[in-house]
Design a protein around this motif. Structure first.
Motif, PDB file in Angstrom:
ATOM      1  N   ASP A  93      94.442  67.323   5.099  1.00 16.93           N
ATOM      2  CA  ASP A  93      94.519  67.195   3.644  1.00 16.93           C
ATOM      3  C   ASP A  93      94.323  68.563   3.013  1.00 16.93           C
ATOM      4  N   ASP A  95      92.565  69.091   0.158  1.00 19.75           N
ATOM      5  CA  ASP A  95      91.462  69.159  -0.807  1.00 19.75           C
ATOM      6  C   ASP A  95      90.210  69.764  -0.179  1.00 19.75           C
ATOM      7  N   GLN A  97      88.609  68.708   2.222  1.00 19.90           N
ATOM      8  CA  GLN A  97      87.714  67.731   2.855  1.00 19.90           C
ATOM      9  C   GLN A  97      87.885  67.804   4.365  1.00 19.90           C
ATOM     10  N   ARG A 156      89.002  60.893  10.864  1.00 20.90           N
ATOM     11  CA  ARG A 156      89.861  61.326   9.756  1.00 20.90           C
ATOM     12  C   ARG A 156      91.284  61.419  10.280  1.00 20.90           C
ATOM     13  N   ARG A 200      85.616  66.708  -2.188  1.00 23.29           N
ATOM     14  CA  ARG A 200      86.909  67.301  -2.517  1.00 23.29           C
ATOM     15  C   ARG A 200      86.688  68.502  -3.435  1.00 23.29           C
TER      16      ARG A 200
HETATM   17 MG    MG Z   1      90.413  63.841   0.089  1.00 22.61          MG
END
Ligand code: MG
Ligand code: UDP
Length: 315
Positions: A93, A95, A97, A156, A200
């Motif tokens: 991702d 962001d 994270q 994840r 995030r």
């Molecule tokens: Mg996220």
């Protein structure tokens, strides 16, 4: 030199992207491998496309793929993985994270040949609403009881894998994609790299509670037939139960001449059974709906714009 293809799905991430870009470049510059950064714009409406085109214009290692509308994160990842050119693939991702700083360790695990996949696993759910964590835990518990593939709690979508594994994942054409399930289903040795959850860095999460709830139900339906088996067993149990109560009623009537009273209880039973039937009918309907979607065989994604020639536009 081995090349790492990093696939990054982005949906309305204008604010997070520049921070992510700086961070991933910093990490990659310290790594001993070639790389390509494949940003997939999943039909954003906030100017994400312009930010990504900007990256692609100034940086040769950036590939920008713009989908023709919002297809969802699973489709965006699929579009990216379908267009990698590297020897290894990563999905993450944007962001932050999924910390880019974990990439070297994950790549080392895979390139050593000991593992075919390395995946990040959150060891806590810091910064997440407690109710969401609660349901997430229950979901993983339930899922692992009823599914053939194990879904690790806290897993994840952040993964590094060999090209082989990436190609196999892409060759799985199912429409209802639940990546955590797919990655687990394909097997191979996976190294789990634990880390502490990060919030995030900018922008907002795209997943509301109900959105996640639907995703969880989808995951169960895509990877398990147990709900259908439950329906059959429950039907069998109810039939047996009805048979026994019927016997009791007949015996009471014949031997003790006691008529059975109480229409209220009768109504309750009818409504109860009606409810159960509708519930399982809905469950079966869900499977049929998935079947219907699969049978249409529509593509997962359509790429409208891209900064590289010779890509797979539809797939
Ligand atoms: Mg996220
Ligand atoms: N994302 C996407 N398409 C969507 C929704 C999300 O490509 O329809 C991307 C998003 O830009 C981000 C990643 O998927 O890079 C994870 O989304 P988010 O951070 O909102 O989910 P969370 O981390 O809260 O589960």
């Amino acid at each position: 030199m081995a090349v790492l293809s990093i696939v990054v799905p982005c949906y309305n991430e204008r604010e997070a992207l520049p921070i992510f870009y700086d961070e991933i470049k910093r990490v990659l510059s310290g790594m001993d491998c070639g790389y390509e950064l494949i940003f997939v714009d999943d039909g954003s409406t906030d100017g994400t496309a312009e930010v990504l085109e900007g990256f692609a214009a100034k940086d040769e290692s950036v590939v920008y793929l713009g989908l023709s509308r919002n297809f969802g994160k699973e489709a965006a990842m699929y579009a990216g993985l379908s267009n990698i050119r590297g020897d290894y693939a990563a999905v993450m991702d944007c962001d932050l994270q999924d910390p880019p700083s974990m990439l070297p360790e994950m790549l080392a695990a895979v390139s050593s040949g000991e593992y075919s996949m390395a995946a990040a696993r959150r060891v806590d759910r810091h910064g997440e609403p407690p109710i969401r964590s609660f349901f997430a835990r229950r979901f993983y518990g339930f899922m692992n009881r009823i599914c053939e593939s194990e879904i690790v709690d806290g897993a994840r979508d952040f993964r590094v894998m060999t090209r082989d594994v990436a190609d196999i994942v892409v060759s799985m054409k199912e429409h209802n994609r639940f990546s955590k399930g797919i990655f687990s289903w394909v097997g191979f040795r996976t190294k789990w790299v634990p880390y502490v959850n990060h919030e995030r860095v900018a922008g907002k999460t795209k997943w509301s509670f109900w959105h996640l709830f639907g995703y969880a139900i989808d995951g169960i339906i895509n990877f398990s037939h147990v709900p259908l088996t439950i329906a059959s067993w429950f039907g069998l149990f109810m039939t047996f139960f009805a048979f026994v109560t019927e016997l009791v009623v007949i015996v009471r009537r014949l031997l003790f001449d006691e008529p059975v009273a109480g229409w209220a209880s009768l109504v309750c039973i009818i409504v109860f059974i009606g409810g159960i039937q509708l519930f399982f009918l809905g469950t079966i309907g869900n499977y049929i709906a998935k079947l219907y979607l699969e049978s249409k065989g529509r593509p997962h994604y359509i790429i409208e714009k891209s900064s590289r020639d010779g890509i797979k536009r539809v797939g």
